[in-house]
Design an enzyme around this catalytic site. Structure first.
Site, PDB file in Angstrom:
ATOM      1  N   ASP A   1      -6.099  54.692   8.103  1.00  0.00           N
ATOM      2  CA  ASP A   1      -6.442  55.996   8.624  1.00  0.00           C
ATOM      3  C   ASP A   1      -6.334  55.800  10.061  1.00  0.00           C
ATOM      4  OD1 ASP A   1      -6.590  57.278   6.011  1.00  0.00           O
ATOM      5  OD2 ASP A   1      -8.625  57.427   6.148  1.00  0.00           O
TER       6      ASP A   1
ATOM      7  N   LYS B   1       1.748  60.498  -7.490  1.00  0.00           N
ATOM      8  CA  LYS B   1       0.290  60.833  -7.902  1.00  0.00           C
ATOM      9  C   LYS B   1       0.417  61.367  -9.296  1.00  0.00           C
ATOM     10  CE  LYS B   1      -2.972  60.518  -5.650  1.00  0.00           C
ATOM     11  NZ  LYS B   1      -3.807  59.168  -5.462  1.00  0.00           N
TER      12      LYS B   1
ATOM     13  N   GLU C   1       2.475  56.674   4.907  1.00  0.00           N
ATOM     14  CA  GLU C   1       1.920  56.783   3.541  1.00  0.00           C
ATOM     15  C   GLU C   1       1.683  58.067   3.192  1.00  0.00           C
ATOM     16  OE1 GLU C   1      -0.839  56.743  -0.253  1.00  0.00           O
ATOM     17  OE2 GLU C   1      -1.008  57.544   2.119  1.00  0.00           O
TER      18      GLU C   1
ATOM     19  N   HIS D   1      -2.893  64.739  -1.623  1.00  0.00           N
ATOM     20  CA  HIS D   1      -3.465  63.654  -2.354  1.00  0.00           C
ATOM     21  C   HIS D   1      -4.210  64.061  -3.558  1.00  0.00           C
ATOM     22  CE1 HIS D   1      -6.882  60.660  -3.043  1.00  0.00           C
ATOM     23  NE2 HIS D   1      -5.687  59.782  -2.704  1.00  0.00           N
TER      24      HIS D   1
ATOM     25  N   GLU E   1       3.901  57.805  -2.668  1.00  0.00           N
ATOM     26  CA  GLU E   1       3.057  57.632  -3.918  1.00  0.00           C
ATOM     27  C   GLU E   1       3.226  58.744  -4.560  1.00  0.00           C
ATOM     28  OE1 GLU E   1      -1.423  57.109  -5.640  1.00  0.00           O
ATOM     29  OE2 GLU E   1      -1.366  56.752  -3.298  1.00  0.00           O
TER      30      GLU E   1
ATOM     31  N   ASP F   1       1.537  61.244  -0.489  1.00  0.00           N
ATOM     32  CA  ASP F   1       1.205  61.404  -1.878  1.00  0.00           C
ATOM     33  C   ASP F   1       2.003  62.665  -2.195  1.00  0.00           C
ATOM     34  OD1 ASP F   1      -1.226  59.518  -2.141  1.00  0.00           O
ATOM     35  OD2 ASP F   1      -1.613  60.684  -0.518  1.00  0.00           O
TER      36      ASP F   1
ATOM     37  N   HIS G   1      -1.990  55.859   6.787  1.00  0.00           N
ATOM     38  CA  HIS G   1      -2.339  56.289   5.651  1.00  0.00           C
ATOM     39  C   HIS G   1      -2.269  57.938   5.693  1.00  0.00           C
ATOM     40  CE1 HIS G   1      -5.625  56.860   2.683  1.00  0.00           C
ATOM     41  NE2 HIS G   1      -4.691  56.443   1.838  1.00  0.00           N
ATOM     42  N   ARG G   2      -1.684  58.621   4.743  1.00  0.00           N
ATOM     43  CA  ARG G   2      -1.538  59.845   4.742  1.00  0.00           C
ATOM     44  C   ARG G   2      -1.248  60.579   6.338  1.00  0.00           C
ATOM     45  NH1 ARG G   2      -7.030  60.996   1.353  1.00  0.00           N
ATOM     46  NH2 ARG G   2      -6.708  59.129  -0.060  1.00  0.00           N
TER      47      ARG G   2
END
Length: 290
Positions: A278, A151, A66, A81, A149, A68, A39-40
């Site tokens: 994370d 955003k 992943e 994000h 993603e 954003d 995640h990120r």
């Protein structure tokens, strides 16, 4: 690349996409462990959505990242994000008179001046907010895969077309990337639908948890439904798996954001196909020991 060119190119891939390899994600009802998705990047171990975060995840042995995407005042796509720069950069110090420090109110050159790592640790001081193009080149260099993603599409009209243009320029709309290395997602159903319309070969995911009775509507343009773990049930996962997505394969489920082993094992028992974390190493260890 003009959107019509993207659509024409990717439409030809639909037949091949219907035969996507199931080794990438857990097949409905199968026994494979869910993917652990960083995640990120490895956000628990390096500043989120930065190049060091995806380098760290790669060093830990994870392939799926992943991220954003937001857009600057002068139209550059950047990986961040929040729609504000305040939480993860030193924008308040560098530009003290420009509250509320929204990404859309700063140029790419101004954002490039900001420190996006010092807030996390002095060891990462001087880390920059990457542009999407810079990020894609590092992902490619690391041989990683991307859950991207879009955003706040309401803030950035046309961001879907622009994102696809960058992906195409970086070589990510070819058959190999489309089949194995790219998924585009958003909380906005309209945004996901737009991506599917502009580039039908791209796998897409809807973030959130629509009512089970409405899932068939999303199966027309989304390959995955990606909900928060907190409201997920075995019945919901089974309902998603029973539907066929736009590329002729069963729809799948990636759950977010899970950082402890007990919860990861529970979700694996529900049959989810991926777990976004994370701390992907914690998820991996928990699933290996399950």
């Amino acid at each position: 690349m003009h959107a019509r060119v993207v659509a024409a190119t990717t439409t030809a891939l639909l037949g091949a996409m219907a035969l996507l390899p199931t080794s990438e994600v857990r097949a409905a009802g199968g026994s494979e462990r869910p993917l652990a998705i960083a995640h990120r990047g490895a956000a628990a171990y390096a500043p989120e959505n930065t190049l060091p975060a995806i380098d760290k995840a790669a060093a830990m042995g994870f392939s799926w990242m992943e991220n954003d995407v937001q857009r600057t005042e002068d139209g550059e796509l950047v990986v961040l994000h929040d729609d504000s720069l305040r939480r993860t950069t030193d924008v308040e110090r560098v530009f003290p008179g420009r509250a509320p420090w929204k990404v859309k109110d700063f140029t790419a050159a101004e954002i490039a001046r900001l420190d996006a790592g010092g807030w996390y640790s002095p060891a990462y001081a001087g880390t920059r907010v990457p542009t999407l193009a810079q990020y894609m080149r590092r992902i490619e260099h690391n041989h990683e895969k991307l859950l991207l993603e879009i955003k706040n599409p309401g803030l950035y009209p046309g961001i879907e077309r622009q994102t696809l243009k960058v992906l195409g320029h970086e070589g990510w709309l070819d058959p190999a990337h489309l089949a194995r290395r790219l998924i585009v997602q958003s909380f906005s159903a309209d945004s996901v639908r737009t991506v599917h319309t502009l580039a039908p070969g791209v796998r897409t995911a809807l973030l959130g948890q629509p009512a089970m009775a409405d899932l068939y509507r999303y199966a027309r343009f989304a390959d995955l439904i990606n909900p928060s773990y907190s409201t997920l049930s075995r019945a919901y996962v089974s309902t998603v798996h029973a539907l066929v997505g736009p590329h002729g394969a069963p729809m799948r489920v990636f759950a977010w954001t899970v950082d402890d082993g007990r919860r990861a094992r529970s979700l694996a028992g529900y049959g989810v196909d991926g777990i976004i974390s994370d701390r992907p190493d914690v998820v991996r260890s928990a699933l290996h020991d399950a």
